[in-house]
Scaffold this active site. Structure first.
Site, short mmCIF file in Angstrom:
data_model
loop_
_atom_site.label_atom_id
_atom_site.label_comp_id
_atom_site.label_asym_id
_atom_site.label_seq_id
_atom_site.Cartn_x
_atom_site.Cartn_y
_atom_site.Cartn_z
CD GLU A 1 -3.08 -0.73 0.11
OE1 GLU A 1 -3.40 0.45 -0.07
OE2 GLU A 1 -3.53 -1.68 -0.55
CB SER B 1 -34.09 -29.67 -23.81
OG SER B 1 -33.60 -30.77 -24.51
#
Length: 812
Positions: A110, A384
């Site tokens: 950081e 399907s």
């Protein structure tokens, strides 16, 4: 007399030489005063910045900016959830109890110059300004750890110059009053780690089950250090792959700064995250709340942390009755197959109001935990259930096909023999079959044949209009059976089917209606995009017609039937495809359907399918889930009917062929077929034949007159025939005539052998009870093989039927 003139010249020359020096002296004086003023302004500005930071710090140091909970309300403004931030979700840990390797990892990731700067990193600011100028927007934050503490303690997250200036002044004050260790302690206890976890100790305990930070391993430290950049994206529960990528970045930074060796980096980069370490805690409406939370962030640009702390009110479209019905159904063990071990069969369901796109209810899985794996938004193969989207709907939209159009169900291979789909019905390949019957029984060959007839590009284009963009590699006939590269999500399926239910109009699915801040000021209101008419109203009506048959007696989705309400929908299953395991099993089972009020999609299966974890039953269980939830959720709501456009055509049945006879003619060595003419315009006649040893009838000829001589015969062979009338303009084929059987003899007298010549039998409309296979659909017995009635449903069956091989999602 000349001297005075000379003196004047001398004086003039001296005067001219002095003027530049005077100007230079004045310029230096001005420069001095400008520099002095600049220095004074800089000093005053610096003092003001310092004093401002000290003032804010002194006024607020003992009272943290505690969050105000954000609440979620339904359409009636009734509160259904509260989203709070830290509260009891933080366990404070002193600096001396935080391992150096942990603090080093966060500093490396950081703010690597943390120990060198005084709260504001001028070098970092310069780098950020360059990037912002190049991007022409504020893309680089350049915030130090101290600035992040300042922002989290006292400020909001608005990225403005004023806020950044205030943040810098507080950071300088923090550095002036606190040690680096104290600042790091504040940072590591305040930082947000996603999943409602604040502080390093709480996060370590939540993600890894580690209560003593000294026991954290390198890969765990790197994972935690990578989260704060984007907590909702890089936490390992939401996105394990992105978290692992971010961990690799952190490990590289740690290696570059000499904190770990290359060997440690490589070893830590590949350790998999174990989600079983994460505690699960279910709560009411949790899937829906999480979806709202993500959508709210997307539409406003606000962060997760801001929503947790800033007191917003979010109005949503939930129907709590339907949501509760869904959660109750998912909590019932009886609604799911029992697994052979502790790994549960999973499922997901979402309901949408197709008229406006509002999301009514949603469950992302059994035992769903906060911000868990929401299967409503995860891709699976549709089987399907994709047929209406890419095959039937696309064909009807061309204007050349109707519910009564005759399709072909023959044993056929495509793509030069590379792709050979099969039916999984007890009676296969019935020849001509009406579209209504083909989808009702979920036969595979007719769907593939139909897509081949209209062209794959039309199917892909139609799916795209319904919001499903297929991968570039999905340009093959396998998509007719749901064989896709990436699959689809239940949310995509409910959106697409919603267009069928809504007269061909596609709506944008959404849950957030309005957002207000803590001062009751509206910051967001859903503005619906212009509705898209993605298909003709007639198309949506016809597709609804054929899918209503799926839920009626004899259809594969009969379990989705709701008493007193019309239901249209489609089942779907996908092949298991695991070597050595019974092919009757499935990976996925689906039911996607709708009533005139709501559209819903149900998926069931295992997150990871293997030889021990797969679906053994059919899509009937997904259909049953649909009925259980929808019937309960719709209780008390006015019953409606599907609207019928004014200009739709109704089926005009083509008369069946009558008077059919067949006789062997020895003189011509042929079999003579005769029948009565059909009274209809532009009719031809199709002659079908099946010889000894052949399993199925095949189209022998198509003629214009009610007469045909079959010359392609052999002695001592028996042939069976039937004839249909066919109207090419409407792609309509009549019921088959009664069958006639003829045996070719070598008797030259012209007299057929007794019982062999012209023996008639009833039309082929009685078949064995249908069966369910793993890859298709099938319920109760139906007639066969005709355009309007054919033998047995195609693969997904009713209870008690025996299994047959699955075929729906076979890849080419």
């Amino acid at each position: 007399m000349n001297k005075p003139e000379t003196n004047r010249k001398q004086r003039g020359s001296k005067g001219k030489s002095k003027r530049p020096k005077s100007r230079k002296r004045i310029g230096l004086i001005w420069l001095f005063f400008v520099v002095l003023v600049g220095v004074v302004c800089a000093v005053v500005g610096y003092l003001l910045v310092i004093l401002n930071g000290e003032r804010i710090l002194s006024n607020n140091v003992n009272k943290l900016d505690l969050e105000t909970a954000t609440i979620i309300v339904d359409k009636s403004d009734k509160q259904i959830a509260k989203l709070s931030g830290e509260g009891s979700n933080r366990e404070y840990v002193k600096f001396n109890d935080i391992p150096k390797k942990v603090t080093d990892a966060f500093v490396a990731t950081e703010d690597k110059r943390f120990y060198e700067h005084g709260g504001v990193d001028l070098f970092g600011i310069g780098r950020a300004l360059v990037k912002d100028i190049i991007a022409r927007s504020a893309v680089e934050g350049a915030s130090t750890i101290t600035q992040q503490v300042a922002k989290n303690l006292f400020l909001n997250s608005d990225k403005t110059l004023f806020r950044k200036g205030t943040e810098a002044s507080i950071a300088l004050a923090l550095e002036n009053n606190y040690s680096k260790e104290q600042i790091l302690e504040l940072y590591l206890n305040r930082i947000y780690f996603g999943k409602n976890q604040y502080g390093i100790k709480t996060a370590a305990k939540y993600y890894f089950g580690v209560t003593d930070l000294n026991k954290l391993e390198t890969w765990q430290i790197a994972t935690l250090a990578g989260i704060p950049k984007a907590p909702n994206v890089y936490n390992p529960v939401n996105n394990p792959d992105k978290s692992m990528d971010r961990r690799a970045v952190v490990l590289s930074l740690m290696e570059d700064q000499g904190l770990i060796t290359e060997q440690e980096k490589l070893a830590a980069a590949v350790v998999p995250f174990d989600p079983d370490k994460v505690p699960t805690k279910s709560s009411q409406y949790q899937t829906y709340i999480d979806y709202v939370f993500d959508e709210a962030q997307e539409v406003t640009g606000l962060s997760e942390d801001q929503f947790l702390r800033s007191g917003y009110t979010i109005k949503v479209s939930i129907d709590t009755k339907a949501q509760k019905a869904m959660e109750d159904a998912f909590a019932k063990e009886s609604m799911f197959e029992k697994s052979k071990d502790e790994t549960k069969m999973q499922g997901a369901m979402v309901i949408m109001d197709q008229h406006d796109g509002t999301l009514v209810a949603m469950v992302g899985g059994r035992d769903y935990s906060r911000q868990g794996w929401n299967r409503v938004t995860k891709q699976r193969q549709p089987g399907s259930s994709f047929k209406p989207i890419v095959s039937y709907g696309a064909a009807i939209e061309t204007g050349n096909y109707f519910p009564w159009s005759t399709l072909r169900d023959d044993k056929t291979c495509y793509d030069k023999g590379k792709y050979c789909p099969t039916d999984s019905n007890r009676v296969k390949y019935v020849g001509p079959i009406a579209m209504t019957q083909a989808i009702k029984e979920s036969r595979n060959q007719p769907a593939v044949w139909l897509l081949n007839e209209i062209g794959v590009s039309k199917g892909v284009s139609f799916a795209g209009k319904l919001g499903i963009e297929l991968d570039k590699s999905d340009r093959n006939l396998a998509i007719a059976l749901g064989g896709l590269t990436n699959g689809v999500t239940p949310l995509e399926m409910v959106t697409a089917y919603g267009a069928f239910a809504n007269g061909g109009t596609l709506q944008n699915p959404h849950s957030v209606l309005e957002i207000k801040d803590k001062n009751n000021k509206t910051i967001y209101t859903y503005d619906p995009p212009k509705a898209k008419q993605v298909m003709a109203q007639e198309t949506s009506y016809y597709v609804t017609q054929i899918m209503q048959g799926v839920t009626q007696t004899g259809g594969t989705g009969v379990k989705a039937k709701i008493s007193g309400r019309p239901v249209a929908g489609k089942t779907g299953t996908t092949q298991l495809g695991i070597k050595g395991v019974s092919s009757s099993g499935n990976r996925d089972v689906w039911f996607v359907g709708y009533t005139p009020e709501w559209t819903a999609a149900v998926w069931m299966g295992y997150d990871k399918t293997d030889e021990n974890h797969y679906v053994k039953q059919s899509s009937g269980q997904a259909a049953a889930m649909f009925a259980a939830v929808m019937s309960k959720g719709l209780e008390g709501k006015a019953k409606k009917s599907f609207p019928k456009p004014g200009n739709v055509q109704d089926e005009e049945k083509l008369p069946a062929v009558s008077g059919f006879t067949a006789a062997y003619v020895p003189e011509q060595v042929s079999i003579e077929l005769k029948w009565g003419a059909v009274s209809a315009e532009n009719v031809t006649y199709r002659v079908y034949r099946k010889a000894d040893g052949e399993a199925d009838f095949k189209l022998l000829a198509e003629v214009g007159l009610p007469l045909f001589d079959d010359l392609a015969i052999l002695p001592e062979q028996t042939f069976t025939y039937y004839v249909t009338a066919y109207q090419a303009s409407k792609k309509k084929e009549s019921e088959p005539s009664p069958q006639a059987t003829v045996t070719v003899t070598t008797d030259l007298s012209g007299e057929p052998s007794p019982g062999d010549n012209g023996q008639q039998s009833p039309p082929p409309n009685e078949s064995e009870p249908p069966v369910e296979g793993g890859g298709g659909e099938s319920p109760s017995p139906t007639p066969s093989p005709s355009p309007s009635a054919s033998p047995s449903p195609g693969g997904e069956a009713s209870p008690g039927s025996s299994p047959t091989p699955p075929v729906e999602s076979a890849q080419p």
